[in-house]
Enzyme design. Sequence first.
Site, short mmCIF file in Angstrom:
data_model
loop_
_atom_site.label_atom_id
_atom_site.label_comp_id
_atom_site.label_asym_id
_atom_site.label_seq_id
_atom_site.Cartn_x
_atom_site.Cartn_y
_atom_site.Cartn_z
N GLY A 51 4.27 -5.76 -10.60
CA GLY A 51 3.75 -6.45 -9.43
C GLY A 51 2.79 -7.53 -9.90
O GLY A 51 2.23 -7.44 -11.01
N THR A 52 2.59 -8.54 -9.09
CA THR A 52 1.81 -9.68 -9.58
C THR A 52 0.49 -9.89 -8.83
O THR A 52 -0.51 -9.28 -9.21
CB THR A 52 2.68 -10.95 -9.57
OG1 THR A 52 3.39 -11.02 -8.34
CG2 THR A 52 3.70 -10.90 -10.69
N THR A 53 0.42 -10.67 -7.78
CA THR A 53 -0.87 -11.13 -7.28
C THR A 53 -1.28 -10.49 -5.95
O THR A 53 -0.51 -10.47 -4.99
CB THR A 53 -0.86 -12.66 -7.11
OG1 THR A 53 -0.44 -13.25 -8.35
CG2 THR A 53 -2.23 -13.18 -6.75
N LYS A 84 3.51 -4.50 -1.82
CA LYS A 84 2.44 -4.20 -2.78
C LYS A 84 1.12 -3.84 -2.13
O LYS A 84 0.15 -3.51 -2.81
CB LYS A 84 2.22 -5.40 -3.70
CG LYS A 84 3.45 -5.86 -4.44
CD LYS A 84 3.12 -7.07 -5.29
CE LYS A 84 4.38 -7.74 -5.79
NZ LYS A 84 4.09 -9.00 -6.47
#
Length: 275
Positions: A51-53, A84
């Site tokens: 997962g990123t931001t 997320k």
Amino acid sequence: MSLGPDAGRLPAAFLAAGSSSFTEFVGAHAPHLLPSRRPLPPGGAFEAPHGTTIAAVTFDGGVVMAGDRRATMGNIIANRDMEKVFAADEYSAVGIAGTAGIAIELVKLFQVELEHYEKIEGTLLSLEGKANRLASMIRANLAMAMQGLSVVPLFAGYDLDRGQGRIFSYDVTGGCYEEKDHHSVGSGSLFARGAMKKTWRPGLSADEGIAVAVEAIYDAADDDSATGGPDVGRRIWPSVAVVDLDGVRFLHHDALQVVVEQVISGRNGNPGGAR
């Protein structure tokens, strides 16, 4: 076949008095079920979706948390519409960055941890108590983090005692830090933080806080290839949770579309946009 005298009964461990921590209970009686206790295959780190931001913004009376929907695996987009941002309990939310599978499992365990505490103690854990419980769970995952499977969430919630939204960040060793006004984690966090420094101001309304958070995700996606911005073609928008005195609520798809259109309009120089 004859049944023993304890047939159909719960094991003694379930009936004995103990800690209000569900994680401690599982660690004592079935440690192999914890994400941090599972053996990894021999060798170096391996590729797994990340997962990123995630960005969080306080407003007057609460906090907004937003997350992009992209998961990456190296230079490959592993998933375009991953969730997320999750409700941790009635008054808090948690967003994940890092190894997606372990992060989601940790969030589910954290949700059960808070619910278990409430049932055993008969009251809600304080917001700082929740933040510290999450820190201890991250700390237990340090061995896996050293092999490349790190989990670095962002936690935010409404403090019933103070009557305000608060944000907590973490490092891979389980360090817990309260952030002021706004914060972001993940690969695009540097760009998201820069955006929020310019768009956040004291006294924001909930709607203004949502616009700031969404624009921060948009800015992160502009400069970080691992962060997915609003996808107009596929109609995939960031996940956005608002936490205030009324609890946690997630913005509906149609409401998010309106916010995204305002942000895009503002970036194109339309006075009716977010800027």
